[in-house]
Design a protein around this motif. Structure first.
Motif, PDB file in Angstrom:
ATOM      1  N   ALA A  15       0.839  -1.196   0.000  1.00  0.00           N
ATOM      2  CA  ALA A  15       0.000   0.000   0.000  1.00  0.00           C
ATOM      3  C   ALA A  15       0.880   1.255   0.000  1.00  0.00           C
ATOM      4  N   ARG A  16       1.993   1.196   0.686  1.00  0.00           N
ATOM      5  CA  ARG A  16       2.981   2.282   0.684  1.00  0.00           C
ATOM      6  C   ARG A  16       4.276   1.705   1.221  1.00  0.00           C
ATOM      7  N   ARG A  17       5.358   2.486   1.155  1.00  0.00           N
ATOM      8  CA  ARG A  17       6.638   1.946   1.618  1.00  0.00           C
ATOM      9  C   ARG A  17       6.843   2.284   3.090  1.00  0.00           C
ATOM     10  N   TYR A  20      11.469   1.853   6.930  1.00  0.00           N
ATOM     11  CA  TYR A  20      12.732   1.109   7.068  1.00  0.00           C
ATOM     12  C   TYR A  20      12.971   0.151   5.904  1.00  0.00           C
ATOM     13  N   CYS A  21      12.043   0.072   4.958  1.00  0.00           N
ATOM     14  CA  CYS A  21      12.017  -1.055   4.014  1.00  0.00           C
ATOM     15  C   CYS A  21      12.811  -0.772   2.740  1.00  0.00           C
ATOM     16  N   ASP A  22      13.697  -1.717   2.378  1.00  0.00           N
ATOM     17  CA  ASP A  22      14.401  -1.597   1.095  1.00  0.00           C
ATOM     18  C   ASP A  22      14.113  -2.812   0.208  1.00  0.00           C
ATOM     19  N   PHE A  23      12.988  -3.505   0.466  1.00  0.00           N
ATOM     20  CA  PHE A  23      12.650  -4.670  -0.353  1.00  0.00           C
ATOM     21  C   PHE A  23      12.204  -4.225  -1.746  1.00  0.00           C
ATOM     22  N   SER A  24      12.153  -5.241  -2.625  1.00  0.00           N
ATOM     23  CA  SER A  24      11.664  -4.977  -3.972  1.00  0.00           C
ATOM     24  C   SER A  24      10.129  -4.963  -3.932  1.00  0.00           C
ATOM     25  N   ALA A  97       0.947 -11.603   5.268  1.00  0.00           N
ATOM     26  CA  ALA A  97      -0.229 -10.728   5.254  1.00  0.00           C
ATOM     27  C   ALA A  97      -0.017  -9.544   6.172  1.00  0.00           C
ATOM     28  N   ASN A  98      -0.518  -8.409   5.747  1.00  0.00           N
ATOM     29  CA  ASN A  98      -0.583  -7.286   6.677  1.00  0.00           C
ATOM     30  C   ASN A  98      -1.914  -7.361   7.404  1.00  0.00           C
ATOM     31  N   PRO A  99      -1.935  -7.007   8.701  1.00  0.00           N
ATOM     32  CA  PRO A  99      -3.132  -7.242   9.501  1.00  0.00           C
ATOM     33  C   PRO A  99      -4.403  -6.654   8.914  1.00  0.00           C
TER      34      PRO A  99
HETATM   35  S1  SF4 Z   1       7.392  -5.177   2.097  1.00  0.00           S
HETATM   36 FE1  SF4 Z   1       6.607  -5.085   4.202  1.00  0.00          FE
HETATM   37  S2  SF4 Z   1       8.007  -3.679   5.217  1.00  0.00           S
HETATM   38 FE2  SF4 Z   1       8.272  -3.341   3.005  1.00  0.00          FE
HETATM   39  S3  SF4 Z   1       6.885  -1.679   2.483  1.00  0.00           S
HETATM   40 FE3  SF4 Z   1       5.778  -3.583   2.155  1.00  0.00          FE
HETATM   41  S4  SF4 Z   1       4.673  -3.928   4.081  1.00  0.00           S
HETATM   42 FE4  SF4 Z   1       6.268  -2.430   4.514  1.00  0.00          FE
END
Ligand code: SF4
Length: 374
Positions: A15-17, A20-24, A97-99
């Protein structure tokens, strides 16, 4: 080709970043699940042709936020995969899953489609901390998600928590661990926060608005979690993971055991026992290549014998399975045991203690050096 018994599928949508996240990931307000599943189908056909269906022991949907695909997207993704794979009896099928996505309607559809384990990105039970991290849910969404999962018959769920927040961020780690335990999860994964380049948090750091957590906070919180979760019956079976008996992550355990696994989706990795390959990270590029009939691979490498030694030492020391040692390694490891960093579980097998896991990288490098010289 012998097909691996483990498959990872990367679903990049969020939904948004989070700060702390640097994932793809691919940030999308409306998730294009039909477009994504069509590309996944192309990759499946391109990679595995018209082979007979093969059998999986574990299937893991990670991301990103796979739950953003919703009830329909997850169901169509699973029905596509089931044309090519057979799930072994008792196979573990996990959805991250996000809650806020775990509604009664969604989780009932996921369970119907074959999902039997949820990994919930909870991170904290403190609304101030969740807002600071730019998480898309509040604390109340976490127990709501757990209740919905249980109503749909999914009892096997894991909670993620982040510890070692920067100096100045008010947070009671003890309260967060206690709130997580109240929900009686079958599994917990802990992540020590690191500030990665190119994240919003790294910009805050450059502006002097935050300082990374001190080592003693990291150590205190890690050891507190070990004590509290162990006392509640969750086994600390891997440096970052705790599980009730029979509820350890079978999928992730396959990575730690170094067995082959397949990967589909942008940025997914695959390992055949000798070579590693990984896909392009960007969703649009992954989709474009598949649409044009090209392989979405970014790169591959063959593991050298030095790589194998280093990996075997590092992966084995991560888990309670431990590492078999011999020759000159025995004397080196005996020093760790005297320091409280490791314990012998057999005359020639060592397992790190929580104090040892705090020094995992250094100890693994130390032993790899010894091992590669004899
Ligand atoms: S992968 Fe997880 S931590 Fe990264 S932006 Fe999406 S919900 Fe947030």
């Amino acid at each position: 080709m012998v097909h691996p018994r483990h498959l990872y599928v990367h679903v990049p949508f969020c939904a948004r970043r989070c700060a702390y996240c640097d994932f793809s990931i691919a940030v999308r307000r409306v998730v294009p699940h039909e477009e994504y599943v069509a590309s996944l189908q192309r990759e499946l056909v391109q990679r595995f042709g018209d082979d007979e269906p093969w059998t999986l022991d574990t299937l893991y949907f990670g991301g990103g936020t796979p739950s953003r695909l919703g009830p329909e997207g997850v169901s169509s993704m699973l029905s596509l995969l089931r044309r090519r794979i057979t799930l072994a009896p008792g196979a573990e099928v996990t959805l991250e899953a996000n809650p806020e996505d775990v509604t009664d309607e969604a989780v009932a559809a996921w369970a119907e489609a074959g999902i039997n384990r949820l990994s919930l990105g909870s991170q904290s039970f403190d609304d101030r901390v969740l807002a600071w991290m730019h998480r898309s849910h509040d604390a109340a969404a976490i127990p709501r998600a757990v209740e919905a999962a249980r109503r749909a018959g999914i009892e096997n769920f894991s909670l993620d928590l982040i510890f070692a927040l920067p100096e100045g961020v008010e947070r009671s780690w003890e309260t967060d661990v206690a709130r997580a335990l109240e929900l009686e999860p079958s599994h917990l994964s802990l992540y020590g926060l690191t500030i990665e380049p190119h994240t919003p948090m790294s910009r805050w750091q450059r502006r002097g608005e935050l300082t990374e957590s001190a080592d003693d906070r990291y150590e205190f919180e890690f050891l507190h979690a070990h004590d509290a979760l162990s006392a509640a019956g969750l086994e600390h079976y891997e440096v970052s993971n705790f599980g009730r008996p029979g509820r350890h992550s079978r999928h992730n355990s396959a990575y730690w055991l170094g067995v082959p696994y397949a990967g589909l989706g942008p940025s997914s990795h695959e390992f055949d026992g000798h070579h590693r390959r990984w896909n392009v990270a960007a969703y649009v590029e992954w989709m474009r290549r598949l649409g044009e009939g090209h392989d979405p691979i970014e790169e591959s490498e063959e593991l050298t014998s030095d790589n194998r030694v280093a990996e075997q030492v590092y992966l084995s020391l991560r888990t309670l399975g431990g590492l078999a040692v011999n020759g000159p390694e025995i004397a080196r490891v005996s020093v760790w045991v005297e320091s409280g960093w490791a314990r012998w579980v057999a005359p020639d097998r060592v397992v790190l203690t929580p104090l040892g896991w705090l020094r995992l990288d250094a100890l693994a490098a130390d032993l790899t050096l010894v091992r590669s010289h004899y």
